[in-house]
Design a protein around this motif. Structure first.
Motif, PDB file in Angstrom:
ATOM      1  N   GLY A  31     -42.984  28.891 -39.441  1.00 33.66           N
ATOM      2  CA  GLY A  31     -41.888  30.303 -39.222  1.00 33.66           C
ATOM      3  C   GLY A  31     -42.508  30.747 -37.926  1.00 33.66           C
ATOM      4  O   GLY A  31     -41.820  31.741 -37.776  1.00 33.66           O
ATOM      5  N   GLN A  32     -43.496  30.210 -37.242  1.00 33.47           N
ATOM      6  CA  GLN A  32     -43.771  30.907 -35.782  1.00 33.47           C
ATOM      7  C   GLN A  32     -43.568  29.913 -34.830  1.00 33.47           C
ATOM      8  O   GLN A  32     -44.006  28.938 -35.020  1.00 33.47           O
ATOM      9  N   VAL A  33     -43.750  30.710 -33.525  1.00 32.86           N
ATOM     10  CA  VAL A  33     -43.644  29.638 -32.543  1.00 32.86           C
ATOM     11  C   VAL A  33     -45.130  29.447 -31.873  1.00 32.86           C
ATOM     12  O   VAL A  33     -45.969  30.436 -31.738  1.00 32.86           O
ATOM     13  N   LEU A  34     -45.406  28.146 -32.023  1.00 32.68           N
ATOM     14  CA  LEU A  34     -46.677  27.724 -31.439  1.00 32.68           C
ATOM     15  C   LEU A  34     -46.825  27.175 -30.228  1.00 32.68           C
ATOM     16  O   LEU A  34     -45.882  26.440 -29.886  1.00 32.68           O
ATOM     17  N   HIS A  35     -47.646  27.710 -29.188  1.00 34.23           N
ATOM     18  CA  HIS A  35     -47.691  26.844 -28.061  1.00 34.23           C
ATOM     19  C   HIS A  35     -49.052  26.275 -27.847  1.00 34.23           C
ATOM     20  O   HIS A  35     -50.142  26.719 -28.158  1.00 34.23           O
ATOM     21  N   PHE A  36     -48.791  25.129 -27.054  1.00 32.62           N
ATOM     22  CA  PHE A  36     -50.006  24.267 -26.812  1.00 32.62           C
ATOM     23  C   PHE A  36     -49.971  24.082 -25.415  1.00 32.62           C
ATOM     24  O   PHE A  36     -49.110  23.839 -24.647  1.00 32.62           O
ATOM     25  N   LEU A  47     -57.844  21.930 -25.357  1.00 42.83           N
ATOM     26  CA  LEU A  47     -56.499  22.093 -26.090  1.00 42.83           C
ATOM     27  C   LEU A  47     -56.617  23.639 -26.553  1.00 42.83           C
ATOM     28  O   LEU A  47     -57.415  23.821 -27.378  1.00 42.83           O
ATOM     29  N   TRP A  48     -55.640  24.411 -26.167  1.00 45.51           N
ATOM     30  CA  TRP A  48     -55.495  25.915 -26.520  1.00 45.51           C
ATOM     31  C   TRP A  48     -54.320  25.664 -27.549  1.00 45.51           C
ATOM     32  O   TRP A  48     -52.975  25.350 -27.172  1.00 45.51           O
ATOM     33  N   ILE A  49     -54.324  26.213 -28.627  1.00 44.45           N
ATOM     34  CA  ILE A  49     -53.194  26.499 -29.336  1.00 44.45           C
ATOM     35  C   ILE A  49     -53.130  28.033 -30.005  1.00 44.45           C
ATOM     36  O   ILE A  49     -54.088  28.638 -30.249  1.00 44.45           O
ATOM     37  N   GLY A  50     -51.903  28.511 -29.484  1.00 41.38           N
ATOM     38  CA  GLY A  50     -51.633  29.951 -29.949  1.00 41.38           C
ATOM     39  C   GLY A  50     -50.421  30.342 -30.071  1.00 41.38           C
ATOM     40  O   GLY A  50     -49.316  29.773 -29.895  1.00 41.38           O
ATOM     41  N   GLY A  51     -50.203  31.512 -30.550  1.00 48.38           N
ATOM     42  CA  GLY A  51     -48.710  32.218 -30.971  1.00 48.38           C
ATOM     43  C   GLY A  51     -48.485  33.032 -29.733  1.00 48.38           C
ATOM     44  O   GLY A  51     -48.903  32.938 -28.554  1.00 48.38           O
ATOM     45  N   GLU A  52     -47.821  34.290 -30.026  1.00 49.63           N
ATOM     46  CA  GLU A  52     -47.593  35.001 -29.116  1.00 49.63           C
ATOM     47  C   GLU A  52     -48.679  35.813 -28.443  1.00 49.63           C
ATOM     48  O   GLU A  52     -48.256  36.152 -27.242  1.00 49.63           O
ATOM     49  N   LYS A  53     -49.476  36.220 -29.158  1.00 48.81           N
ATOM     50  CA  LYS A  53     -50.660  36.813 -28.718  1.00 48.81           C
ATOM     51  C   LYS A  53     -51.588  35.836 -27.844  1.00 48.81           C
ATOM     52  O   LYS A  53     -52.075  34.927 -28.314  1.00 48.81           O
ATOM     53  N   LEU A 103     -58.330  27.699 -31.100  1.00 52.29           N
ATOM     54  CA  LEU A 103     -57.251  27.752 -31.891  1.00 52.29           C
ATOM     55  C   LEU A 103     -56.984  29.477 -32.188  1.00 52.29           C
ATOM     56  O   LEU A 103     -57.857  29.819 -32.851  1.00 52.29           O
ATOM     57  N   ASN A 104     -56.008  29.807 -32.067  1.00 51.24           N
ATOM     58  CA  ASN A 104     -55.664  31.250 -31.844  1.00 51.24           C
ATOM     59  C   ASN A 104     -54.586  31.890 -32.698  1.00 51.24           C
ATOM     60  O   ASN A 104     -53.567  32.635 -32.465  1.00 51.24           O
ATOM     61  N   VAL A 105     -54.367  31.204 -33.830  1.00 50.88           N
ATOM     62  CA  VAL A 105     -53.234  31.355 -34.749  1.00 50.88           C
ATOM     63  C   VAL A 105     -53.768  31.181 -36.269  1.00 50.88           C
ATOM     64  O   VAL A 105     -54.705  30.507 -36.527  1.00 50.88           O
ATOM     65  N   PRO A 106     -53.080  32.176 -37.295  1.00 52.07           N
ATOM     66  CA  PRO A 106     -53.525  31.820 -38.631  1.00 52.07           C
ATOM     67  C   PRO A 106     -53.438  30.392 -39.061  1.00 52.07           C
ATOM     68  O   PRO A 106     -52.916  29.750 -38.480  1.00 52.07           O
ATOM     69  N   ASP A 107     -53.753  30.127 -40.271  1.00 54.72           N
ATOM     70  CA  ASP A 107     -53.881  28.945 -41.145  1.00 54.72           C
ATOM     71  C   ASP A 107     -52.544  28.256 -41.065  1.00 54.72           C
ATOM     72  O   ASP A 107     -51.814  28.563 -41.921  1.00 54.72           O
ATOM     73  N   ILE A 108     -52.310  27.241 -40.381  1.00 52.61           N
ATOM     74  CA  ILE A 108     -51.407  26.251 -40.652  1.00 52.61           C
ATOM     75  C   ILE A 108     -51.877  25.027 -40.215  1.00 52.61           C
ATOM     76  O   ILE A 108     -51.274  24.244 -39.248  1.00 52.61           O
ATOM     77  N   GLU A 109     -52.776  24.448 -40.566  1.00 54.06           N
ATOM     78  CA  GLU A 109     -53.415  23.248 -40.072  1.00 54.06           C
ATOM     79  C   GLU A 109     -52.379  22.085 -40.061  1.00 54.06           C
ATOM     80  O   GLU A 109     -52.734  21.258 -39.201  1.00 54.06           O
ATOM     81  N   GLU A 111     -49.369  21.150 -40.120  1.00 51.73           N
ATOM     82  CA  GLU A 111     -48.395  21.109 -39.029  1.00 51.73           C
ATOM     83  C   GLU A 111     -48.971  21.067 -37.478  1.00 51.73           C
ATOM     84  O   GLU A 111     -48.647  20.512 -36.655  1.00 51.73           O
ATOM     85  N   MET A 112     -50.000  21.777 -37.510  1.00 50.87           N
ATOM     86  CA  MET A 112     -50.687  22.019 -36.123  1.00 50.87           C
ATOM     87  C   MET A 112     -51.219  20.654 -35.674  1.00 50.87           C
ATOM     88  O   MET A 112     -51.390  20.187 -34.547  1.00 50.87           O
ATOM     89  N   MET A 113     -51.915  19.997 -36.566  1.00 52.12           N
ATOM     90  CA  MET A 113     -52.562  18.847 -36.657  1.00 52.12           C
ATOM     91  C   MET A 113     -51.559  17.582 -36.204  1.00 52.12           C
ATOM     92  O   MET A 113     -51.860  16.870 -35.223  1.00 52.12           O
ATOM     93  N   LYS A 114     -50.378  17.373 -36.974  1.00 53.77           N
ATOM     94  CA  LYS A 114     -49.422  16.803 -36.606  1.00 53.77           C
ATOM     95  C   LYS A 114     -48.885  16.851 -35.010  1.00 53.77           C
ATOM     96  O   LYS A 114     -48.743  15.917 -34.410  1.00 53.77           O
ATOM     97  N   GLU A 115     -48.604  18.075 -34.835  1.00 56.73           N
ATOM     98  CA  GLU A 115     -48.118  18.363 -33.528  1.00 56.73           C
ATOM     99  C   GLU A 115     -49.347  18.106 -32.283  1.00 56.73           C
ATOM    100  O   GLU A 115     -49.154  17.338 -31.140  1.00 56.73           O
ATOM    101  N   SER A 116     -50.352  18.470 -32.693  1.00 58.46           N
ATOM    102  CA  SER A 116     -51.452  18.376 -31.631  1.00 58.46           C
ATOM    103  C   SER A 116     -51.667  16.706 -31.380  1.00 58.46           C
ATOM    104  O   SER A 116     -52.181  16.613 -30.285  1.00 58.46           O
ATOM    105  N   THR A 117     -51.767  16.225 -32.442  1.00 54.94           N
ATOM    106  CA  THR A 117     -52.017  14.667 -32.514  1.00 54.94           C
ATOM    107  C   THR A 117     -50.819  13.933 -31.525  1.00 54.94           C
ATOM    108  O   THR A 117     -51.107  13.213 -30.779  1.00 54.94           O
TER     109      THR A 117
END
Length: 128
Positions: A31-36, A47-53, A103-109, A111-117
Motif C-alpha cells: 500500500g505504499q510506494v517504495l523507491h529502489f 541498495l537503498w530502499i525507501g519511501g517518501e521520506k 532500508l528506510n521503510v517499515p516492515d514489508i520484507e 515484497e521488498m525481497m522479491k522486488e530487490s531480487t
C-alpha cells in the motif's frame, strides 16, 4: 641489430574493472510506494530502499566468507537485528557479492525481497 621481444615472465593482467551501473525503480508494496536505488560497483552492490521520506537512517553490510555458508553482517547504522540485516545477508548469499543495504521503510520484507531480487537479477544477469 637484435630485436627485443616481450617475455612471457610478466605477471598476468588483472581483470578489467566493471563500470559502475545505476538503476532506479519504484513499485507499490504493502500500500505504499517504495523507491529502489541500486549501484553496482566492482564486486559489490549498494541498495537503498525507501519511501517518501528520503534519508539514510539505516545501513548494513553483508559479505560472503569461505568460513560460513551465511555471509557476515555488520550494522553500520540502525537496528542490529532488524529486517535490513537479514535482507542484506540473503541478497549477499544469493548473488555472492558484498551488499550494502539501507532500508528506510517499515516492515514489508517479503515484497521488498522479491522486488530487490528482481532488480538485482536484471542488473547482474547479462541480457539475452
Amino acid at each position: 641489430m637484435a630485436s627485443i621481444e616481450p617475455t612471457s615472465n610478466s605477471a598476468p593482467s588483472a581483470p578489467a574493472p566493471v563500470a559502475p551501473k545505476i538503476v532506479n525503480s519504484s513499485c507499490l508494496c504493502g500500500g505504499q510506494v517504495l523507491h529502489f536505488h541500486l549501484m553496482q560497483l566492482d564486486g559489490q552492490i549498494f541498495l537503498w530502499i525507501g519511501g517518501e521520506k528520503l534519508g539514510l537512517d539505516d545501513l548494513h553490510v553483508a559479505l560472503p566468507t569461505r568460513f560460513d555458508s551465511l555471509p557476515s553482517v555488520a550494522s553500520l547504522r540502525g537496528e542490529v537485528d532488524g529486517n535490513a540485516s537479514s535482507l542484506s545477508q540473503k541478497l549477499s548469499r544469493r548473488f555472492g557479492l558484498m551488499v550494502f543495504l539501507s532500508l528506510n521503510v517499515p516492515d514489508i520484507e517479503g515484497e521488498m525481497m522479491k522486488e530487490s531480487t528482481r532488480i538485482l537479477k536484471d542488473l547482474l544477469e547479462p541480457s539475452a
